[in-house]
Design an enzyme around this catalytic site. Structure first.
Site: not given
Ligand code: UD1
Ligand code: UDP
Length: 350
Positions: A201
Site C-alpha cells: 500500500h
Molecule cells: C496512510 C499512511 C501510511 C499508513 C497507512 C495505513 C500517510 C502519509 N500515510 O496511507 O503511513 O501505512 O495509512 O494503512 O499518512 N482510501 C479509501 N478509503 C479510506 C481511506 C483511504 O478509499 O478509508 C483511499 C483514497 O483514495 C485515498 C487513498 O486511499 O486517497 C490513500 O489514503 P491516505 O489516508 O492518504 O493514505 P494511505 O495510503 O491510507
Molecule cells: N491489517 C488488517 N487487515 C488487512 C491488512 C492489515 O487488519 O487486510 C492490519 C495488520 O495486522 C497491522 C495493521 O493492519 O496491524 C498494519 O496496517 P498498515 O499495513 O495499513 O499500516 P503500516 O503498519 O504500514 O503503517
C-alpha cells in the site's frame, strides 16, 4: 488526569487498543478520530473487533492531498484541544494524522507524547519519515519501541523524555493471539503453509506502474496461491495502471485484524511493504519478504526473519522460494507490556 489520543488510520486503531485498555480506570481517556481512514474495512470494523470505545470526536476529514488533509486535521484538532483541555495528548506512529496531532498540540499547554518514537528509515523522500522526525522533535514524552529507536533519537540530540517501552503492536498481538480462528483460511481456499500472504500500500510502490507491475508479475510466477487483501489505494492503482492480476493472486478486500493475523500465522511467507505487518510476521514466526529498499525495523532483518528485496521481480521470487535458515529469535521489541509502561509514564506527568 485527562489523556486525549489522536487516531485516524488502520494501524493507529490497532496500536491505540492496548493503550486504551491500560488507561481504562486509571484516568479519563478522550479518543479523537481524524477520519483519515473512513471505509468500514479500514476503520469502524477495528473499533468493533478490538473493543475500542467509540471516538468522542469524529473529525471526518477524509482523503485529500497531504497539505489540505493535514491542514484540515490541524484546524479541527485545535478546536477540540481547546474544548477538551487535556493534560496529555498521545499520537501514534507516522501518518498525516500523527503529524497533525503533534502540530496542533506543540504550541498548547498539554504534554505531547509520541508512541513509536525514534523509528527511522533514513530516507526523507518517504512521507512517513518526515512525519516521524517532525513529530519526535515536537514531543515532550517519546515512547520508543526499541533500543535502536532510543539511539536514533540520541543521534538527533533528543534524550529528554525518552523511554524504551517496547512495542505496543506486540501488546496488541498477544491480546489477539488467543482469539485467532484458522477457519478463515477456508474462506480464501488456502491451506496452512501452502500460500503466500501479501499487502502492498505504500505510495512508493502503488503509484509507480513499474514497481506494482513487477510485484504482481513476481507473484504470478509462484507455484503457490497469493492472498492479497488490497488497500483501496492499491486496488485503484491496479485499475489506473491497467495491470493484469495473475490467476494465482487472490485480490480481496482488506480483512479484519483477527482474520489478517490468522492468515499471517498460516502463511508460508509474507511479502509486504507494511511497517506493522513486518513485526507481526516476526512475532508469529512467518518469514517476511519486504517490498522496500529500507526498513524501519532492522532487528527483524538482523535476526534473519526478514529480507529486504525492494521491487525487483527476480529478487522477490528468489526470496519467496528459497529455503530460510531460521535461527533463534531475539526479543528486541520488549515483553508485550508497552502499554503499561506508557501508562506509568503518563501518570507521572505533573
Ligand atoms: C496512510 C499512511 C501510511 C499508513 C497507512 C495505513 C500517510 C502519509 N500515510 O496511507 O503511513 O501505512 O495509512 O494503512 O499518512 N482510501 C479509501 N478509503 C479510506 C481511506 C483511504 O478509499 O478509508 C483511499 C483514497 O483514495 C485515498 C487513498 O486511499 O486517497 C490513500 O489514503 P491516505 O489516508 O492518504 O493514505 P494511505 O495510503 O491510507
Ligand atoms: N491489517 C488488517 N487487515 C488487512 C491488512 C492489515 O487488519 O487486510 C492490519 C495488520 O495486522 C497491522 C495493521 O493492519 O496491524 C498494519 O496496517 P498498515 O499495513 O495499513 O499500516 P503500516 O503498519 O504500514 O503503517
Amino acid at each position: 488526569m485527562k489523556v486525549l489520543s489522536v487516531v485516524g488510520t488502520r494501524p493507529h486503531f490497532v496500536k491505540a487498543a492496548p493503550v486504551s485498555r491500560a488507561l481504562d480506570g486509571a484516568c479519563e481517556h478522550v479518543l479523537v478520530h481524524t477520519g483519515q481512514h473512513y471505509d468500514d474495512a479500514l476503520s469502524e470494523r477495528f473499533f468493533r473487533e478490538l473493543d475500542i470505545p467509540r471516538p468522542d470526536h469524529d473529525l471526518r476529514v477524509g482523503s485529500a492531498d497531504h497539505g489540505p488533509q493535514t491542514a484540515m486535521m490541524l484546524s479541527s484538532l485545535s478546536a477540540v484541544l481547546r474544548a477538551e483541555s487535556p493534560d496529555v495528548v498521545l499520537v501514534y506512529g507516522d501518518t498525516n494524522s500523527t503529524l497533525a496531532g503533534a502540530l496542533a498540540t506543540a504550541k498548547l499547554p498539554p504534554t505531547l507524547a509520541h508512541v513509536e518514537a525514534g523509528v527511522r528509515c533514513f530516507n526523507r523522500d518517504i512521507p512517513e519519515e518526515v512525519n516521524r522526525v517532525l513529530t519526535d522533535h515536537a514531543s515532550d514524552l517519546l515512547f520508543a519501541p526499541t533500543e535502536t529507536a532510543v539511539d536514533n533519537l540520541a543521534a538527533e540530540g533528543v534524550t529528554a523524555g525518552v523511554t524504551n517501552t517496547g512495542d505496543v503492536l506486540y501488546d496488541a498481538l498477544l491480546w489477539a493471539r488467543d482469539r485467532l480462528d484458522a477457519g478463515v483460511l477456508d474462506e480464501f481456499g488456502v491451506v496452512p503453509g501452502e500460500y503466500v500472504l501479501s499487502t502492498v500500500h505504500r505510495a512508493h510502490n502503488t503509484d509507480d506502474p513499474e514497481r506494482l507491475g513487477a510485484i504482481l508479475r513476481a507473484f504470478g510466477s509462484l507455484a503457490l496461491p497469493v492472498v492479497l487483501p488490497a488497500h483501496p489505494r492499491t486496488r485503484e492503482a491496479v485499475a489506473a495502471h491497467g495491470l493484469d492480476v495473475p490467476a494465482n493472486v487472490k485480490l480481496v478486500e482488506p480483512v479484519s485484524y483477527l482474520d489478517f493475523l490468522a492468515l499471517l500465522d498460516g502463511a508460508a511467507r509474507v511479502a509486504t511493504d507494511s511497517g506493522g505487518v513486518r513485526k507481526e510476521a516476526f512475532y508469529l514466526d512467518t518469514p517476511c519478504v519486504t517490498l522496500r529498499e529500507e526498513t524501519v525495523w532492522p532487528e527483524t532483518v538482523a535476526a534473519g526473519w526478514n529480507e529486504l528485496v525492494g521491487t525487483d521481480e527476480g529478487a522477490i521470487v528468489r526470496a519467496l522460494t528459497r529455503e530460510w535458515d531460521l535461527g533463534e529469535k531475539p526479543a528486541p521489541y520488549g515483553e508485550g507490556d508497552a502499554a503499561l509502561a506508557i501508562r506509568e509514564a503518563i501518570l507521572g506527568v505533573e
